[in-house]
Design a protein around this motif. Sequence first.
Motif, PDB file in Angstrom:
ATOM      1  N   TRP A 213       0.790  -1.233  -0.385  1.00 55.75           N
ATOM      2  CA  TRP A 213       0.072  -0.058   0.200  1.00 55.75           C
ATOM      3  C   TRP A 213       0.773   1.265  -0.109  1.00 55.75           C
ATOM      4  O   TRP A 213       0.007   2.369   0.097  1.00 55.75           O
ATOM      5  N   ALA A 214       2.066   0.768  -0.204  1.00 50.90           N
ATOM      6  CA  ALA A 214       3.043   2.703   0.208  1.00 50.90           C
ATOM      7  C   ALA A 214       3.850   2.517  -1.407  1.00 50.90           C
ATOM      8  O   ALA A 214       3.369   2.279  -2.115  1.00 50.90           O
ATOM      9  N   GLU A 215       4.596   3.564  -1.438  1.00 49.90           N
ATOM     10  CA  GLU A 215       5.289   3.963  -2.323  1.00 49.90           C
ATOM     11  C   GLU A 215       5.993   3.061  -2.342  1.00 49.90           C
ATOM     12  O   GLU A 215       6.708   2.168  -1.768  1.00 49.90           O
ATOM     13  N   PRO A 216       6.980   3.038  -3.890  1.00 48.08           N
ATOM     14  CA  PRO A 216       7.896   1.921  -4.235  1.00 48.08           C
ATOM     15  C   PRO A 216       9.554   2.759  -3.776  1.00 48.08           C
ATOM     16  O   PRO A 216       9.448   3.608  -3.170  1.00 48.08           O
ATOM     17  N   ILE A 217      10.510   1.798  -3.269  1.00 54.40           N
ATOM     18  CA  ILE A 217      11.007   1.694  -2.558  1.00 54.40           C
ATOM     19  C   ILE A 217      11.796   3.012  -3.421  1.00 54.40           C
ATOM     20  O   ILE A 217      12.998   3.491  -2.776  1.00 54.40           O
ATOM     21  N   GLU A 218      12.280   2.660  -4.851  1.00 55.88           N
ATOM     22  CA  GLU A 218      12.957   3.949  -5.226  1.00 55.88           C
ATOM     23  C   GLU A 218      11.975   5.478  -4.914  1.00 55.88           C
ATOM     24  O   GLU A 218      13.156   6.483  -5.554  1.00 55.88           O
ATOM     25  N   THR A 219      11.261   5.683  -4.867  1.00 56.39           N
ATOM     26  CA  THR A 219      10.843   7.441  -4.302  1.00 56.39           C
ATOM     27  C   THR A 219      11.968   7.912  -3.272  1.00 56.39           C
ATOM     28  O   THR A 219      11.455   8.743  -2.894  1.00 56.39           O
TER      29      THR A 219
END
Length: 336
Positions: A213-219
């Motif tokens: 549910w969170a943003e991808p790690i690259e963000t």
Amino acid sequence: MKNRKNLFYIGMFAICVLGFAACGDDETYDVYGDPYNRVYILDNSKEYKIVQTPVSTVSNVDFTWEARCSKKASGDIRVTVAVDNSLIDAYNEEHDTEFEALPVEAVVLENAEMTIPAGEMVVADAVHLKLTDDANVLSTLKSAKGYIIPLRLVSAEGGNSQLSTNMLAPSFLTITVTEDNMNHEAIKYTGTGTLVADQTGWTATTNDAVGSWAEPIETIFDGNYETSCYMTTDSGDLLIDVDMGKSYSFDGIKMTVFGYDYETYTEKEIGAFSAGMIVSTSDNGMDWKSQGKIEKDAAACVFYAPLTARYIRIIVPDVSGWGTYWECGVFNVYAK
């Protein structure tokens, strides 16, 4: 037959009477206690640390040791303690270690000659060992093998005293040395480095899961603390490895996340570093060097001196045994 038995018993009785008579003619002896007041000291071996930083040496070496005697002293007893480096080789062989002798100029031994006052059973002035205050000497104590200080009781005089024959075990003070480049007092960056403007090509990986549910790690490289990545483990420490694509010289790391100010009811950027995290760096992504442990919640990890590395690892320890988590909105370094 009966008469023969009687004669046998009578003869045995006579022999016993003669034996007792002979014993009565001999001198009698009593069993006396030890005529000496035995001086002893108990093994009080301890472990200590030296932490070397680019600006100072921090150590917790602070040792006291009390000599005692087996009964109240009939007169003052003078007791001497000494550092005995001849014991180091045997210690290392027994414990499979490679400790080195601490340089004599680094050792401050107070009350090496102690006194057990008349009528007492313990010294009035315990031996005290610490390290010198000379910063130039302390800065040289960097042995990766560590150091050892063997202390033993060497003499006792006065008050009809002698050293104990079975309670003279030496105490071994072992000291491990670590290098720590982290400024633990800083909670925000105040140096002269600048954040890397273009983080194109930077990548991050974790040893466990990223919340769906969170943003991808690259963000975490987009510079926006409001777009955050949430990582968790079911058990064990959480590892986040960052590959910056090339080596940078930097003296600080920024990690922040979305927060809320309950006094002003406004959103704000808050630190994502939390106490207990460990920061390591690497040139090749395989061989890691610890740069220190975070001691308080902060928005930046600040180093005393710039370091150069391509890879950064953040370890979030699992202190509960049930897993751990980490949320980050911005990850960057203050490049020099």
